[in-house]
Design a protein around this motif. Structure first.
Motif, PDB file in Angstrom:
ATOM      1  N   TYR A 168       0.832  -1.210   0.000  1.00 23.17           N
ATOM      2  CA  TYR A 168       0.000   0.000   0.000  1.00 23.17           C
ATOM      3  C   TYR A 168       0.867   1.261   0.000  1.00 23.17           C
ATOM      4  O   TYR A 168       0.616   2.192  -0.741  1.00 23.17           O
ATOM      5  CB  TYR A 168      -0.935  -0.008   1.216  1.00 23.17           C
ATOM      6  N   PRO A 182      -4.701   2.183  -9.283  1.00 21.29           N
ATOM      7  CA  PRO A 182      -5.360   2.564  -8.024  1.00 21.29           C
ATOM      8  C   PRO A 182      -6.320   3.728  -8.274  1.00 21.29           C
ATOM      9  O   PRO A 182      -5.917   4.715  -8.902  1.00 21.29           O
ATOM     10  CB  PRO A 182      -4.189   2.997  -7.128  1.00 21.29           C
ATOM     11  N   PRO A 183      -7.570   3.631  -7.826  1.00 22.07           N
ATOM     12  CA  PRO A 183      -8.497   4.754  -8.068  1.00 22.07           C
ATOM     13  C   PRO A 183      -7.962   6.071  -7.516  1.00 22.07           C
ATOM     14  O   PRO A 183      -8.052   7.102  -8.163  1.00 22.07           O
ATOM     15  CB  PRO A 183      -9.779   4.332  -7.343  1.00 22.07           C
ATOM     16  N   ARG A 184      -7.344   6.010  -6.306  1.00 23.86           N
ATOM     17  CA  ARG A 184      -6.788   7.241  -5.716  1.00 23.86           C
ATOM     18  C   ARG A 184      -5.321   6.969  -5.351  1.00 23.86           C
ATOM     19  O   ARG A 184      -5.049   6.137  -4.477  1.00 23.86           O
ATOM     20  CB  ARG A 184      -7.538   7.621  -4.439  1.00 23.86           C
ATOM     21  N   SER A 206      -5.888   6.916 -12.629  1.00 27.63           N
ATOM     22  CA  SER A 206      -5.899   7.238 -11.187  1.00 27.63           C
ATOM     23  C   SER A 206      -6.199   8.715 -10.966  1.00 27.63           C
ATOM     24  O   SER A 206      -5.799   9.557 -11.778  1.00 27.63           O
ATOM     25  CB  SER A 206      -4.515   7.017 -10.563  1.00 27.63           C
ATOM     26  N   ASP A 254      -8.139  -1.605   3.260  1.00 29.42           N
ATOM     27  CA  ASP A 254      -7.518  -1.329   1.958  1.00 29.42           C
ATOM     28  C   ASP A 254      -7.244   0.156   1.750  1.00 29.42           C
ATOM     29  O   ASP A 254      -6.972   0.598   0.632  1.00 29.42           O
ATOM     30  CB  ASP A 254      -8.455  -1.809   0.830  1.00 29.42           C
ATOM     31  N   THR A 255      -7.375   0.935   2.834  1.00 26.80           N
ATOM     32  CA  THR A 255      -7.251   2.391   2.680  1.00 26.80           C
ATOM     33  C   THR A 255      -6.065   2.937   3.467  1.00 26.80           C
ATOM     34  O   THR A 255      -5.779   2.466   4.572  1.00 26.80           O
ATOM     35  CB  THR A 255      -8.559   3.074   3.180  1.00 26.80           C
ATOM     36  N   LYS A 257      -4.696   6.245   5.247  1.00 26.11           N
ATOM     37  CA  LYS A 257      -5.110   7.567   5.734  1.00 26.11           C
ATOM     38  C   LYS A 257      -3.853   8.388   5.997  1.00 26.11           C
ATOM     39  O   LYS A 257      -2.971   7.960   6.738  1.00 26.11           O
ATOM     40  CB  LYS A 257      -5.918   7.426   7.025  1.00 26.11           C
ATOM     41  N   SER A 270      -7.584  10.294   2.229  1.00 26.94           N
ATOM     42  CA  SER A 270      -7.478   8.841   2.051  1.00 26.94           C
ATOM     43  C   SER A 270      -7.059   8.488   0.636  1.00 26.94           C
ATOM     44  O   SER A 270      -7.454   9.137  -0.337  1.00 26.94           O
ATOM     45  CB  SER A 270      -8.835   8.188   2.322  1.00 26.94           C
ATOM     46  N   PHE A 271      -6.251   7.440   0.532  1.00 24.42           N
ATOM     47  CA  PHE A 271      -5.790   6.946  -0.767  1.00 24.42           C
ATOM     48  C   PHE A 271      -5.884   5.423  -0.815  1.00 24.42           C
ATOM     49  O   PHE A 271      -5.979   4.758   0.228  1.00 24.42           O
ATOM     50  CB  PHE A 271      -4.323   7.343  -1.001  1.00 24.42           C
ATOM     51  N   ASP A 272      -5.790   4.894  -2.051  1.00 24.35           N
ATOM     52  CA  ASP A 272      -5.739   3.429  -2.210  1.00 24.35           C
ATOM     53  C   ASP A 272      -4.293   2.939  -2.270  1.00 24.35           C
ATOM     54  O   ASP A 272      -4.005   1.799  -1.936  1.00 24.35           O
ATOM     55  CB  ASP A 272      -6.496   3.037  -3.484  1.00 24.35           C
ATOM     56  N   ARG A 273      -3.409   3.800  -2.763  1.00 19.94           N
ATOM     57  CA  ARG A 273      -1.972   3.520  -2.728  1.00 19.94           C
ATOM     58  C   ARG A 273      -1.261   4.840  -2.436  1.00 19.94           C
ATOM     59  O   ARG A 273      -1.748   5.904  -2.825  1.00 19.94           O
ATOM     60  CB  ARG A 273      -1.456   3.001  -4.087  1.00 19.94           C
TER      61      ARG A 273
END
Ligand code: FAD
Ligand code: NAD
Length: 475
Positions: A168, A182-184, A206, A254-255, A257, A270-273
């Motif tokens: 991550y 990654p979406p974000r 992304s 999976d997040t 912060k 918040s991000f996904d990666r």
């Protein structure tokens, strides 16, 4: 019996492997120790640059650029493409194939030049001895050489309260290996890696947010260029937040912060990666025995003089582990110079003409001084500039954003710096480096015939504009 060489190189990145090849070309019995291991468990030469740096990042920058162009730019050329999709596995596999081809190529060059290759860790001992620990065993062997070149490169810097878990929270290596978009994607640091790898994943879909501690983007670039770059990146959808301090990052499910502080106070995002790209530091851990005699400076770099010599006779150091910009071509030129000095030849490196290239879109490239540096140093200068939007080639290509800016000495007209943002900047800068190496003037470039229609005409016109006689713009 201790094996003896004329030259032992520790590290086979662009500094070390190039030094080894040049030393062997000059007839020196050369060995090179490198500890990097590829996915197949075998030695993978080429260092950061070939394995997890310059080459894989450029492969993904090109793939993602194609995808972006098909989706966004082809229609203006009258080419309508429907059902465009990306296959990340194929994209990553292509990148890996490019890397393997090049690392394998270095191994072949080692064989062809009869360089003895050691796969494992090297450690400098006293008296020009090197301890070698093989990759596959803990057994140690001692080697000896008349000259030793330390080319251990660099590793990413870590920041407090943000720990890599390599899934991550990742560094450049992780960002070159993602298996899905990654979406974000959060990026700490809007420097060269943040902008290049951020661009890759942004083009692939992304939502990329760059968190930068400093109040300005690319502070070492010419400010006119960095302002244009900031506007272009914003237009592309990169969310660059300046003056933003990251306090900590934590993974929940999976997040990720991230707690941060900016002019509005403290907040969380918040991000996904999360890619951490806050700079790199010399890779000297385990490289030097306590009694090796080699000194590190305050920045953790191996202390060398202008010819890459340490204080110990016969011990040299090049590339990212010493002073100067962390660039592959700078490391290679130092490697060549050191091999030539060892062989008794003359060698010299011009640190004033090391070109910089950032492979974003638009590309950014420069050589020499920025306008702010000239002002600080009290140098009188003239400025010429030319927009790609006024070049026939740029318009025909449908890629005419950006400009060339040239700075020349007000008295002698010698070119002091050239700054480019726009198409082909990475290749165009070479002409400017050559001119500066020959202490050329803007008048020299103004009088040289540049083919039409080419992007290089922007350099010609910027040179004419230094003397306010550009043809295709107002002066
Ligand atoms: P490295 O390439 O880091 O190589 C050092 C080698 O030494 C490594 O293989 C390491 O495993 C090995 N080693 C270290 N210690 C030991 C030891 N004790 N024993 C044995 N082996 C050891 N630069 C550019 O000019 N253009 C670019 O486009 C560019 N893009 C980049 C993109 C990314 C994502 C990154 C991370 C870097 C990029 N760079 C780029 C920077 C460039 O990669 C470095 O400047 C360059 O690799 C430095 O070369 P080097 O030989 O000094 O060290
Ligand atoms: P960088 O120095 O280019 O950028 C790091 C950025 O992170 C800076 O803008 C810095 O202000 C910021 N930063 C530092 N600490 C921070 C924090 N705590 N919070 C938020 N921001 C912070 O370093 P990089 O991007 O990691 O790249 C390392 C080096 O690798 C480059 O300097 C360059 O020498 C080399 N490189 C070159 C190329 C190229 O030539 N195209 C490409 C990639 C990397």
């Amino acid at each position: 019996m201790t094996e003896k060489f004329d030259v032992i190189v520790i590290g086979a990145g662009p500094g070390g492997y190039v030094a080894a090849i040049r030393a062997a070309q000059l007839g020196l019995n050369t060995a090179c120790i490198d500890m990097n291991t590829g996915k197949d468990g075998k030695a993978a030469l080429g260092g950061t640059c070939l394995n997890v740096g310059c080459i894989p990042s450029k492969a993904l920058l090109d793939s993602s650029k194609h995808y972006h162009h098909v989706k966004n730019d082809f229609a203006t050329h009258g080419i309508n493409v429907t059902d465009v999709s990306i296959d990340i596995d194929t994209m990553i596999a292509r990148k890996d194939a490019v890397v393997s081809k090049l690392t394998g190529g270095v191994a072949q060059l080692f064989k062809a030049n009869k360089i003895k290759q050691y796969h494992g860790r090297g450690r400098l001992l006293a008296n020009r001895q090197v301890e070698f620990t093989a990759h596959t065993s803990s057994e140690k062997t001692v080697l000896e050489a008349e000259n030793i070149i330390l080319a251990a490169g660099s590793v990413p810097i870590t920041i407090p309260n943000v720990e890599y878990d390599n899934e991550y929270i990742i560094d450049n290596e992780g960002a070159l290996q993602l298996t899905e978009v990654p979406p974000r994607l959060g990026v700490i640091g809007a420097g060269v890696i943040g902008l290049e790898l951020g661009s890759v994943w942004q083009r692939l879909g992304s939502k990329v947010t760059l968190l930068e501690a400093l109040p300005s983007l690319l502070p070492t670039a010419d400010q006119d260029i960095s302002k244009q770059a900031g506007r272009a990146f914003k237009k592309q959808g990169l969310d660059i937040r300046l003056d933003t301090l990251v306090k900590s990052a934590s993974i929940t499910g999976d997040t990720i912060k991230v707690s941060l502080e900016d002019k509005n106070g403290e907040s969380e995002i918040s991000f996904d990666r999360l890619l951490v790209a806050v700079g790199r530091k010399p890779n000297t851990e385990g490289l030097l025995a306590d009694d090796s005699g080699v000194e590190l400076n305050k920045r953790g770099q191996i202390e060398v003089n202008h010819q890459s010599q340490t204080k110990l006779e016969g011990v040299w150091a090049v590339g990212d582990c010493v002073r100067g910009p962390m660039l592959a071509h700078k490391a290679s030129e130092e490697g060549i110079a050191v091999a030539e000095l060892i062989a008794g030849k003359a060698a010299h490196i011009h640190f004033d003409t090391v070109p910089w290239v950032i492979y974003t879109d638009p590309e950014i490239a420069w050589v020499g001084k920025t306008e702010q540096q000239l002002k600080e140093q009290g140098v009188s200068y003239h400025v010429g500039s030319f927009p790609f939007a006024a070049t026939g080639r740029g318009l025909a290509m449908g890629n005419a954003d950006g400009m060339v800016k040239m700075l020349a000495d007000a008295d002698t007209d010698e070119i002091l710096g050239v700054h480019i943002i726009g198409p082909g900047a990475s290749e165009l800068i070479a002409e400017c480096v050559v001119t500066m190496e020959f202490h050329g003037a803007s008048e020299d470039l103004a009088r040289i015939i540049h083919a039409h229609p080419t992007l290089s005409e922007a350099i010609h016109e910027a040179a004419l504009h230094v003397d306010k006689r550009a043809i295709h713009r107002g002066n």
